[in-house]
Structure formats: structure tokens, C-alpha cells
Design an enzyme around this catalytic site. Structure first.
Site, PDB file in Angstrom:
ATOM      1  N   SER A  17     -15.666  74.327  50.583  1.00 41.04           N
ATOM      2  CA  SER A  17     -16.424  73.778  51.716  1.00 41.04           C
ATOM      3  C   SER A  17     -17.638  74.624  52.111  1.00 41.04           C
ATOM      4  CB  SER A  17     -15.504  73.571  52.920  1.00 41.04           C
ATOM      5  OG  SER A  17     -14.609  72.526  52.625  1.00 41.04           O
ATOM      6  N   THR A  58      -7.953  72.140  57.695  1.00 43.70           N
ATOM      7  CA  THR A  58      -7.166  71.857  56.499  1.00 43.70           C
ATOM      8  C   THR A  58      -5.743  72.379  56.682  1.00 43.70           C
ATOM      9  OG1 THR A  58      -7.162  71.898  54.089  1.00 43.70           O
ATOM     10  CG2 THR A  58      -7.908  73.911  55.177  1.00 43.70           C
ATOM     11  N   LYS A  62      -3.690  70.364  60.212  1.00 42.46           N
ATOM     12  CA  LYS A  62      -4.293  69.040  60.414  1.00 42.46           C
ATOM     13  C   LYS A  62      -3.614  68.231  61.527  1.00 42.46           C
ATOM     14  CE  LYS A  62      -6.545  67.952  56.069  1.00 42.46           C
ATOM     15  NZ  LYS A  62      -6.650  66.983  54.973  1.00 42.46           N
ATOM     16  N   ASP A  98     -11.430  62.179  55.564  1.00 42.55           N
ATOM     17  CA  ASP A  98     -10.908  62.119  54.189  1.00 42.55           C
ATOM     18  C   ASP A  98     -10.922  60.679  53.668  1.00 42.55           C
ATOM     19  OD1 ASP A  98     -10.374  64.801  53.651  1.00 42.55           O
ATOM     20  OD2 ASP A  98      -8.397  64.727  54.575  1.00 42.55           O
ATOM     21  N   GLY A 124       2.458  59.818  45.362  1.00 43.31           N
ATOM     22  CA  GLY A 124       2.474  60.875  46.369  1.00 43.31           C
ATOM     23  C   GLY A 124       2.515  60.271  47.761  1.00 43.31           C
ATOM     24  N   GLY A 126       2.058  62.522  50.743  1.00 51.81           N
ATOM     25  CA  GLY A 126       1.692  63.611  51.652  1.00 51.81           C
ATOM     26  C   GLY A 126       0.487  63.219  52.495  1.00 51.81           C
ATOM     27  N   GLY A 127      -0.162  64.218  53.088  1.00 57.99           N
ATOM     28  CA  GLY A 127      -1.299  63.963  53.970  1.00 57.99           C
ATOM     29  C   GLY A 127      -2.434  63.227  53.268  1.00 57.99           C
ATOM     30  N   GLY A 228     -11.398  64.339  42.119  1.00 60.83           N
ATOM     31  CA  GLY A 228     -11.551  64.300  43.573  1.00 60.83           C
ATOM     32  C   GLY A 228     -12.852  64.862  44.116  1.00 60.83           C
TER      33      GLY A 228
HETATM   34  P1  NAP Z   1       1.065  67.511  50.876  1.00 61.71           P
HETATM   35  O1  NAP Z   1       0.960  66.819  52.184  1.00 61.71           O
HETATM   36  O2  NAP Z   1       1.720  68.830  50.783  1.00 61.71           O
HETATM   37  O3  NAP Z   1       1.829  66.481  49.867  1.00 61.71           O
HETATM   38  C1  NAP Z   1       2.185  66.869  48.566  1.00 61.71           C
HETATM   39  C2  NAP Z   1       2.645  65.662  47.755  1.00 61.71           C
HETATM   40  O4  NAP Z   1       2.866  66.107  46.403  1.00 61.71           O
HETATM   41  C3  NAP Z   1       3.965  65.053  48.220  1.00 61.71           C
HETATM   42  O5  NAP Z   1       3.937  63.669  48.003  1.00 61.71           O
HETATM   43  C4  NAP Z   1       4.989  65.735  47.283  1.00 61.71           C
HETATM   44  O6  NAP Z   1       6.156  64.975  47.069  1.00 61.71           O
HETATM   45  C5  NAP Z   1       4.184  65.757  45.988  1.00 61.71           C
HETATM   46  N1  NAP Z   1       4.682  66.750  45.049  1.00 61.71           N
HETATM   47  C6  NAP Z   1       4.603  68.109  45.170  1.00 61.71           C
HETATM   48  N2  NAP Z   1       5.151  68.698  44.086  1.00 61.71           N
HETATM   49  C7  NAP Z   1       5.589  67.694  43.270  1.00 61.71           C
HETATM   50  C8  NAP Z   1       6.240  67.665  41.996  1.00 61.71           C
HETATM   51  N3  NAP Z   1       6.547  68.796  41.347  1.00 61.71           N
HETATM   52  N4  NAP Z   1       6.503  66.464  41.435  1.00 61.71           N
HETATM   53  C9  NAP Z   1       6.172  65.320  42.093  1.00 61.71           C
HETATM   54  N5  NAP Z   1       5.562  65.285  43.294  1.00 61.71           N
HETATM   55  C10 NAP Z   1       5.282  66.456  43.880  1.00 61.71           C
HETATM   56  O7  NAP Z   1      -0.374  67.717  50.228  1.00 61.71           O
HETATM   57  P2  NAP Z   1      -1.692  66.795  50.464  1.00 61.71           P
HETATM   58  O8  NAP Z   1      -2.408  67.245  51.675  1.00 61.71           O
HETATM   59  O9  NAP Z   1      -1.268  65.362  50.370  1.00 61.71           O
HETATM   60  O10 NAP Z   1      -2.614  67.207  49.209  1.00 61.71           O
HETATM   61  C11 NAP Z   1      -2.248  66.814  47.900  1.00 61.71           C
HETATM   62  C12 NAP Z   1      -3.358  67.230  46.926  1.00 61.71           C
HETATM   63  O11 NAP Z   1      -4.540  66.468  47.186  1.00 61.71           O
HETATM   64  C13 NAP Z   1      -3.750  68.709  47.044  1.00 61.71           C
HETATM   65  O12 NAP Z   1      -3.797  69.296  45.756  1.00 61.71           O
HETATM   66  C14 NAP Z   1      -5.116  68.670  47.706  1.00 61.71           C
HETATM   67  O13 NAP Z   1      -5.959  69.737  47.293  1.00 61.71           O
HETATM   68  C15 NAP Z   1      -5.666  67.329  47.226  1.00 61.71           C
HETATM   69  N6  NAP Z   1      -6.649  66.783  48.175  1.00 61.71           N
HETATM   70  C16 NAP Z   1      -7.918  66.550  47.732  1.00 61.71           C
HETATM   71  C17 NAP Z   1      -8.878  66.053  48.616  1.00 61.71           C
HETATM   72  C18 NAP Z   1     -10.288  65.796  48.157  1.00 61.71           C
HETATM   73  O14 NAP Z   1     -11.194  65.740  49.002  1.00 61.71           O
HETATM   74  N7  NAP Z   1     -10.529  65.608  46.872  1.00 61.71           N
HETATM   75  C19 NAP Z   1      -8.547  65.794  49.960  1.00 61.71           C
HETATM   76  C20 NAP Z   1      -7.216  66.024  50.375  1.00 61.71           C
HETATM   77  C21 NAP Z   1      -6.283  66.539  49.469  1.00 61.71           C
HETATM   78  P3  NAP Z   1       7.448  65.165  48.021  1.00 61.71           P
HETATM   79  O15 NAP Z   1       7.190  64.337  49.236  1.00 61.71           O
HETATM   80  O16 NAP Z   1       8.581  64.663  47.206  1.00 61.71           O
HETATM   81  O17 NAP Z   1       7.550  66.636  48.328  1.00 61.71           O
END
Ligand code: NAP
Length: 264
Positions: A17, A58, A62, A98, A124, A126-127, A228
Site C-alpha cells: 500500500s 487490514t 477490519k 475491497d 473461501g 473469509g473477509g 489480485g
Molecule cells: P481470512 O478471513 O483469514 O480467510 C481465510 C480463508 O482461507 C478461509 O476461507 C479459510 O478457510 C481459507 N483457508 C485457509 N487455509 C486453508 C487451507 N489450507 N485449505 C483451504 N482453505 C483454507 O483471510 P481473507 O481476509 O479472506 O484473505 C484471504 C486472501 O485474500 C489473503 O491471502 C489476502 O492477502 C487476499 N486478499 C487480497 C486482496 C486484494 O486486494 N487483492 C484483498 C483482500 C484479501 P476456513 O474458513 O476453513 O478456515
């Protein structure tokens, strides 16, 4: 007086960022700065908040930041997370950009044009997935299915879910597949095995490492692939627009990333 922006988070020394916002600030000729607030507890950030004109948020703050916000935009209410705070007349206003970044990724890469109707799979829950699901509500004719390792979390977000173990077998029915887990960030790995895909399908990974196995594997089978980066830039540009009312220089932001290594 110098306009002050920043990013609140924990363990964020990796963040792209400052590079993106810095390039845009320079291009706009603004007297402004963008700095990191890498804190172990949100309370450590509070004395700095007053000094800022706007800031990004972040992981893991959040949701926690909402306690300190006076107004909450409807996108934050729908998604349940805030990544941008605008400070106006001493008030903190919470936004989520986002989802805007992701919608712009779809637009800029011709996905919305390619598919008026589509079967979409989001992997997925997550957030990030929540922001993507919100953005997809703007695409009326997209039928969205959600898969997550922990199925109960998927069920909380969508009535239309499939078991994670079924993803590999069902990939071939989807036009657009969106990978939102953090698998593939620390090691070159994919959350699912990609064996068969639909012709002319698009595979998107929200992560922005230079090499993502999920995208490499789907590309080998003929998919159009998108990482992304455009979402990252899109959310930053929308934050800047909310803070200043000005249009961000997206090309300057892209150029800044291309000059450096895209580490997460
Ligand atoms: P988060 O809230 O921690 O969610 C993580 C997700 O990944 C959950 O659905 C989790 O499943 C799943 N997961 C983790 N380990 C796993 C595994 N070994 N096998 C299968 N599923 C697994 O994280 P987030 O905020 O959603 O972010 C996720 C990714 O998106 C990050 O790497 C982040 O950098 C990226 N992102 C990119 C942008 C962009 O602007 N390009 C914006 C936001 C996020 P469970 O529920 O089963 O634990």
C-alpha cells in the site's frame, strides 16, 4: 499542512500500500504522506488516528475499528468489515472499498462483458470472500456458489454451497472461479486440484504473488487467468477518491508495482 494517510494493521511490513499510494500522491502532486501503523493492539493506534485525514485498515482490525467509527457505510454493514476510514470534521466514517476493487477487476479485464450470465464459484469464506460476494450482488445474472474448507462458515454467507472436497470434480460447470483463500501465499500451492475446466472460463486468484499455482494450473487447461493486483489497486484508488474527491492515477500505481517485486 501535509495531508496524512496511513494503513492500520499487524505484521504489515510486507504491505504494497505505501508503494501504490506513494506513486499516486506523487503523480497528483499532493503534499501528502502514507505511513504504516503496525500495532499489536488497536489501542496503540488511537492517539495517531486524530492526526490522520484518512486511513486504510487490514487484518486483524477490519472489524475492531468499527467501535471507533461514528458513521458506517452500507457496504460495511453488508460485508461486516471496514478497510477504509475517512476522517471528516472530527468524525470517522467507515467504508469498504475491497468490493469496489474487485468489481473494477471484473470490468477492467473484460469479464463483465464476456459474461452477461454466468455460473460463478467462490472458494473461501473469509473477509475477502465476503467483499467478493457483495460485489457479485451487483451482477444480477450471476448465479453464485460458495465452497469453503469449513462448510458451516460458507452456509452463514450463502444458501448455495458445496463441500470443499467436491470442488475439484465440479469445476467444469463454472464460467468464473474465484479463489479467495490465502493458500498459495507462503508456498507455491493450490487449495484444490484442477483437472477439468469449462471452455472459455475465467479463473481469478485474489492473491498477487508473481506465481500462483491455482492460476498456472488453470491456464495450462486454457483458462483466462487474473490475479489480485487490479483489485488491490482498485481498492486503493477508491479509498483515495473517498478521502480527497480526486481520481487516482491508476497507471502510476501499476507502474510502481511493476518496477518492484510483487511480494505479498
Ligand atoms: P481470512 O478471513 O483469514 O480467510 C481465510 C480463508 O482461507 C478461509 O476461507 C479459510 O478457510 C481459507 N483457508 C485457509 N487455509 C486453508 C487451507 N489450507 N485449505 C483451504 N482453505 C483454507 O483471510 P481473507 O481476509 O479472506 O484473505 C484471504 C486472501 O485474500 C489473503 O491471502 C489476502 O492477502 C487476499 N486478499 C487480497 C486482496 C486484494 O486486494 N487483492 C484483498 C483482500 C484479501 P476456513 O474458513 O476453513 O478456515
Amino acid at each position: 499542512m501535509t495531508t496524512q494517510f496511513g494503513l492500520l494493521g499487524r505484521n504489515i511490513s510486507y504491505s504494497l500500500s505505501p508503494k501504490i499510494h506513494g506513486a499516486n500522491i506523487n503523480s497528483n502532486g499532493m503534499d501528502a504522506s502514507y505511513r504504516l501503523f503496525d500495532v499489536k493492539r488497536i489501542e496503540e493506534f488511537l492517539p495517531h488516528m486524530e492526526t490522520l485525514d484518512g486511513f486504510n485498515v487490514t487484518i486483524p482490525y477490519k472489524e475492531a475499528i468499527l467501535t471507533y467509527c461514528d458513521e458506517i457505510d452500507r457496504s460495511v454493514k453488508a460485508i461486516g468489515a471496514c478497510n477504509t476510514v475517512k476522517r471528516e470534521n472530527g468524525k470517522n466514517i467507515a467504508y469498504n472499498t475491497d468490493w469496489v476493487g474487485f468489481y473494477q477487476l471484473l470490468e477492467q479485464n473484460g469479464v463483465l462483458k464476456q459474461f452477461e450470465k454466468a455460473k460463478v464459484l467462490v472458494i473461501g469464506a473469509g473477509g475477502a470472500a465476503k467483499a467478493i460476494l457483495y460485489a457479485l450482488t451487483k451482477c444480477e445474472n450471476y448465479e453464485v456458489t460458495l465452497a469453503n474448507r469449513t462448510l458451516d462458515k460458507a452456509k452463514e454467507l450463502s444458501p448455495n454451497v458445496i463441500e470443499f472436497s467436491m470442488v475439484s470434480e465440479t469445476l467444469e460447470i463454472f464460467d468464473i472461479v474465484i479463489q479467495t483463500t490465502n493458500v498459495g501465499v507462503k508456498t507455491y500451492a493450490s487449495p484444490i486440484e484442477i483437472k477439468k475446466i469449462k471452455e472459455n472460463s475465467v479463473f481469478i486468484d485474489l492473491n498477487y504473488q508473481q506465481h500462483l499455482k491455482f492460476l498456472d494450473d488453470s491456464k495450462k487447461l486454457g483458462a483466462k487467468t487474473i490475479n489480485g493486483i487490479d483489485m488491490l489497486i482498485g481498492q486503493a484508488a477508491e479509498s483515495f477518491r473517498l478521502w480527497t474527491g480526486q481520481v487516482a492515477d491508476i497507471q502510476a500505481m501499476k507502474d510502481a508495482l511493476e518496477k518492484g517485486e510483487n511480494k505479498c
